[in-house]
Design an enzyme around this catalytic site. Structure first.
Site, PDB file in Angstrom:
ATOM      1  CE1 TYR A 183      -8.742   2.746  -7.401  1.00 14.15           C
ATOM      2  CE2 TYR A 183      -8.731   1.166  -5.609  1.00 14.15           C
ATOM      3  CZ  TYR A 183      -8.111   2.171  -6.321  1.00 14.15           C
ATOM      4  OH  TYR A 183      -6.872   2.584  -5.964  1.00 14.15           O
TER       5      TYR A 183
ATOM      6  CB  CYS B 198      24.298  26.338  12.975  1.00  9.12           C
ATOM      7  SG  CYS B 198      23.163  25.325  13.958  1.00  9.12           S
TER       8      CYS B 198
ATOM      9  CB  SER C 108      -3.832  11.679  -5.747  1.00  6.06           C
ATOM     10  OG  SER C 108      -4.164  12.662  -4.960  1.00  6.06           O
ATOM     11  CG  LEU C 109      -9.450   9.880  -5.303  1.00  2.00           C
ATOM     12  CD1 LEU C 109     -10.112   8.796  -4.463  1.00  2.00           C
ATOM     13  CD2 LEU C 109     -10.337  10.249  -6.483  1.00  2.00           C
TER      14      LEU C 109
ATOM     15  CB  CYS D 106      25.650  26.856  16.723  1.00  2.00           C
ATOM     16  SG  CYS D 106      24.523  28.102  16.085  1.00  2.00           S
TER      17      CYS D 106
ATOM     18  CG  ASP E 195      -5.879  13.723   4.181  1.00  4.69           C
ATOM     19  OD1 ASP E 195      -5.092  13.574   3.233  1.00  4.69           O
ATOM     20  OD2 ASP E 195      -6.555  12.800   4.669  1.00  4.69           O
TER      21      ASP E 195
ATOM     22  CB  CYS F 124      20.941  28.222  17.668  1.00  4.12           C
ATOM     23  SG  CYS F 124      21.168  26.568  16.993  1.00  4.12           S
TER      24      CYS F 124
ATOM     25  CE  LYS G  44      -8.172   9.959   3.644  1.00  5.37           C
ATOM     26  NZ  LYS G  44      -7.014  10.794   3.386  1.00  5.37           N
TER      27      LYS G  44
ATOM     28  CD  GLU H 131     -15.416   2.822  -5.496  1.00  4.97           C
ATOM     29  OE1 GLU H 131     -16.228   3.249  -6.347  1.00  4.97           O
ATOM     30  OE2 GLU H 131     -14.362   2.233  -5.782  1.00  4.97           O
TER      31      GLU H 131
ATOM     32  CE  LYS I 169      -8.468   7.850  -0.466  1.00  7.25           C
ATOM     33  NZ  LYS I 169      -7.220   7.284   0.045  1.00  7.25           N
TER      34      LYS I 169
ATOM     35  CG  ASP J 105      -4.895   3.090   4.539  1.00  5.81           C
ATOM     36  OD1 ASP J 105      -4.196   3.634   3.657  1.00  5.81           O
ATOM     37  OD2 ASP J 105      -4.724   3.269   5.749  1.00  5.81           O
TER      38      ASP J 105
ATOM     39  CB  CYS K  37      19.823  28.802  14.134  1.00  7.79           C
ATOM     40  SG  CYS K  37      21.623  28.834  14.123  1.00  7.79           S
TER      41      CYS K  37
HETATM   42  S1  IVH Z   1     -10.471   5.961  -7.540  1.00  9.50           S
HETATM   43  C1  IVH Z   1      -8.484   9.104 -10.627  1.00  9.50           C
HETATM   44  N1  IVH Z   1     -11.385   4.368  -5.701  1.00  9.50           N
HETATM   45  O1  IVH Z   1      -6.905   6.428  -3.045  1.00  9.50           O
HETATM   46  C2  IVH Z   1      -8.397   8.498  -9.272  1.00  9.50           C
HETATM   47  N2  IVH Z   1      -9.191   5.240  -5.407  1.00  9.50           N
HETATM   48  O2  IVH Z   1      -6.238   9.224  -2.566  1.00  9.50           O
HETATM   49  C3  IVH Z   1      -8.889   7.104  -9.273  1.00  9.50           C
HETATM   50  N3  IVH Z   1      -8.061   4.408  -3.409  1.00  9.50           N
HETATM   51  O3  IVH Z   1      -4.640   6.798  -5.673  1.00  9.50           O
HETATM   52  C4  IVH Z   1      -8.874   6.544  -7.912  1.00  9.50           C
HETATM   53  N4  IVH Z   1      -9.686   3.122  -2.703  1.00  9.50           N
HETATM   54  O4  IVH Z   1      -4.794   4.508  -4.463  1.00  9.50           O
HETATM   55  C5  IVH Z   1     -10.341   5.131  -6.091  1.00  9.50           C
HETATM   56  N5  IVH Z   1     -12.297   2.909  -4.170  1.00  9.50           N
HETATM   57  C6  IVH Z   1     -11.289   3.655  -4.566  1.00  9.50           C
HETATM   58  C7  IVH Z   1     -10.098   3.725  -3.827  1.00  9.50           C
HETATM   59  C8  IVH Z   1      -9.074   4.548  -4.285  1.00  9.50           C
HETATM   60  C9  IVH Z   1      -8.461   3.546  -2.476  1.00  9.50           C
HETATM   61  C10 IVH Z   1      -6.769   5.085  -3.402  1.00  9.50           C
HETATM   62  C11 IVH Z   1      -6.033   5.092  -4.707  1.00  9.50           C
HETATM   63  C12 IVH Z   1      -5.848   6.538  -5.051  1.00  9.50           C
HETATM   64  C13 IVH Z   1      -5.924   7.154  -3.702  1.00  9.50           C
HETATM   65  C14 IVH Z   1      -6.288   8.610  -3.796  1.00  9.50           C
END
Ligand code: IVH
Length: 708
Positions: free
Chosen positions: A235, A452, A91-92, A431, A46, A428, A323, A125, A127, A129, A446
């Protein structure tokens, strides 16, 4: 981590650092998503993504074609069918500090033009893992399940998902088409029991519940998945034939009513203060939840606002992941080793007295570069208050969820009286060639190039890696052994494709009859090599291992040139910084001067070029379809927005235009195609008229793009 603050970086430092970050993040993505074997901690990952984004924000011109900001996840593993997501799985963006949460609220308001006193609610909510999964229901029946993959295309794991008890096969009261998205995870108790069973059978155990969940879901044999205790929380959603609700909370309530597990700690919050209170509540309950969470996710509750906010390239503007902080431990630094990478970079690695950090035993950490060890940044300014790191020191190690960590601090009170400062090698270690540090580069490299052995082996490993030639039975370990073998003598990529002929020509048979190789495995290996003699252009370009050319950049180059012949001709004719071929290369959206210089230089270095030519002579390279432009009335046009827009904010207008393939510029010039002028437009509209550029109003713009 003390690093040069982004606002103090010189352009050269920024460029060098973006390059390093792209490499490290791409390797980490692959380890995490494709191999289910993370090599660095989530916190490091991150931090790297954040720093990368910050440097790009300060130096937009230096953003790379393969920028990690534009990538989600890793490559797909072979073996599962692929499914293209109807709606990409994104992703977020991450937040770490309370200020980041207030900042998120501010940005959302600014984008929507909401005044500070207007109400704006969010959900908070845990997150989870685990790994994300999308489930498609048609007329209430589960028809398809897919992993996230690279965000655009995932793996078809339908049969495996059907074995998970938490996932309903059939639901009542759902839209005709409904994609439910959520997280597959494993509880702590189930994880411990699974590892105990695996160990008792002599099977491989998993490093953490996330890896166990990923490894269990991605089994080619669904019976194995069925025997693994996987769980699911819903979610989010993808494609829907009709809306689920008006708010996030109601949408989740509908999932609950349909029989999907949803997280009981989800709260509705009226602003950053309530979000932070929920964060603290969830963090306090983290240890007793019985499953891993790595933060708290905040989402704008109103779905109409979510739609207006939309997405950046890989993350939604309406959500953020806050996080949890990384975990720390003190241990002794036993030694500093130097590893030589594919591009010759000398990377110092800390060998540690093994210590448990957040439940995982850590024995290695990265030390970045010589300045980092010496206690200063690339500009010579002190970091860690100028404390250097010496072998024998007690150091503070940190990581969050997963493996290879960093060193945060040194305890000088425990330093041995005769401890000597570490002297970073100028030769190096592999080498003996001189290792030099170029102006603006934090890394010492190097200069041995192909002579090498470490570089040659690393290049070969890269060449056979999954996103490159991906030859079955020829992985990093085999390549290393074959490189060292005086008879098999695989010293460069071309040697792989002459192996069978050399083997057959030798009456003693080189490969067969060797440790671990029988007639059958040798024949299989030769067949696997033959199968890759035909290779797609983008994979070949990536496989060459040219510095700065990651997977994404290789694809951009392949899509631009279309064929090896065209690419090779252009690179041969190109000169760095000059001429039509150089201009054409730089005109590729996503290719900057650093990448272009690196590719052109590689083609003009006699030894490297000869090695490429020897390889390509043995291959059939498949053309790649040249990328057509986005189709829309404004694709390829340069647009300038000026004056006040009434139906949307400037940021919203810009994002829409870019999604339709337009370039949005800040000022009017001879290159401008269109000016969208709202009330109060002044000098820009005038300038446009002077240049004969078309000027339209906001309504005209919406009519043009069909979004009125
Ligand atoms: S919302 C448009 N809610 O975190 C994105 N994601 O780092 C919608 N994850 O890819 C994702 N808990 O795999 C959402 N309560 C939660 C989550 C969550 C875990 C994961 C998910 C996502 C990743 C992003």
């Amino acid at each position: 981590m003390p690093e040069t603050p982004v606002n103090q970086l010189t352009e050269a430092e920024a460029r060098a650092e973006l390059s390093r970050l792209a490499q490290t993040i791409s390797a980490a993505n692959r380890a995490y998503h494709t191999l289910d074997a993370p090599e660095i901690s989530d916190a490091d990952y991150d931090a790297m993504k954040r720093r990368n984004a910050a440097i790009e924000a300060r130096f937009p011109a230096l953003k790379r074609g393969d920028s990690p900001s534009d990538q989600v996840g890793g490559a797909l593993s072979e073996g599962f069918g692929k499914i293209r997501h109807a709606v990409p799985m994104l992703s977020l963006e991450n937040a770490f500090a309370p200020e980041d949460v207030a900042d998120f609220d501010d940005r959302v308001r600014k984008y929507l033009n909401l005044p500070p006193e207007a109400p704006l609610a969010f959900t908070a909510e845990p997150k989870i893992d685990g790994l994300s999964l999308t489930l498609r229901y048609e007329d209430g029946r589960l028809t398809q399940a897919a992993t996230r993959g690279d965000g655009e295309e995932g793996e078809n794991v339908t049969e495996n998902a059907r074995t998970i008890a938490d996932i309903p096969q059939q639901v009542a009261g759902a839209p005709a088409v409904m994609e439910v998205r959520g997280e597959v995870y494993m509880s702590h108790a189930d994880f411990a029991a699974l590892n105990a069973r695996q160990a008792a059978r002599g099977d491989k155990t998993f490093a953490n519940p996330r890896n166990a969940a990923a490894g269990s879901l991605r089994q080619l044999d669904a019976r194995i998945t069925a025997a693994r205790p996987l769980r699911f929380f819903a979610y989010a959603w993808g494609e829907l034939s009709s809306p689920l609700a008006d708010t996030q909370t109601e949408a989740i309530a509908r999932f609950t009513a349909m029989g999907f597990p949803t997280n009981p700690l989800t709260r509705l919050c009226d602003g950053p203060g309530a979000l932070l209170a929920t964060y603290r509540e969830i963090e306090a309950r983290r240890a007793t939840l019985g499953y891993d969470i790595d933060g708290v996710v905040y989402k704008v509750n109103d779905l109409a606002l979510q739609r207006r906010l939309g997405f950046r390239s890989t993350t939604p503007r309406w959500a953020i992941a806050h996080k949890f902080p990384a975990e720390l431990a003190w241990t002794r630094l036993e030694a500093i080793d130097i590893q030589v990478g594919r591009t010759g970079a000398l990377s110092p690695v800390a060998r540690l007295l093994p210590v448990t950090v957040g439940g995982v035993v850590v024995s290695n950490a990265t030390l970045h570069n010589e300045d980092y060890i010496a206690g200063r940044n690339a500009k010579g300014e002190p970091i860690r208050d100028g404390k250097d790191i010496r072998p024998g020191d007690w150091v503070q190690v940190y990581r969050a969820g997963d493996v290879i960590p960093k060193i945060a601090d040194v305890d000088l009170s425990r330093r041995n009286i005769d401890a000597q400062p570490y002297v970073f090698p100028h030769l190096c270690p592999e080498c003996g060639s001189e290792a030099i540090r170029e102006e603006g580069d934090a890394v010492r490299r190097c200069t041995g190039g192909l002579i090498c052995p470490a570089q040659a082996v690393e290049r070969l490993k890269h060449f056979v890696s999954r996103a490159a030639f991906d030859i079955e039975g020829l992985g990093a370990k085999q390549v290393e052994a074959f490189f060292a073998d005086p008879v098999l003598a695989i010293r460069e990529p071309a040697d792989i494709f002459t192996l069978a002929a050399r083997d057959a020509a030798n009456p003693l048979q080189k490969l067969r009859n060797r440790d671990g190789w029988g007639e059958r495995s040798a024949t299989n290996l030769f067949a696997a090599i033959e199968a890759r003699r035909t290779i797609a252009l983008n994979r070949l370009i990536f496989a060459l291992g040219i510095r700065h050319v990651g997977e994404a950049a290789a694809t951009l180059l392949a899509q631009h040139y279309g064929s090896w012949a065209a690419f090779e001709r252009a690179m041969t004719a190109a000169t760095v910084g000059d001429g039509p071929e150089w201009a054409d290369l730089l005109a590729i959206d996503g290719v900057g001067a650093v990448l272009a210089t690196s590719v052109v230089t590689a083609f003009h270095q006699p030894a490297e070029r000869a090695s490429i030519d020897r390889l390509v002579a043995l291959l059939t390279v498949e053309d790649v379809a040249r990328r057509g432009p986005v189709e829309s009335p404004v694709a390829g046009k340069t647009v300038v927005f000026t004056g006040t827009l009434e139906r949307m904010t400037r940021a919203e207008a810009k994002a829409r235009a870019e999604a339709l393939g337009a370039k949005v510029a800040g000022s009017v010039s001879a290159k401008t195609d269109l000016v969208v002028a709202g009330p109060g437009a002044g000098s820009k509209a005038k300038a446009a008229e002077g240049l004969g550029v078309t000027v339209i109003d906001e309504a005209g713009w919406l009519a043009l793009i069909g979004g009125a």
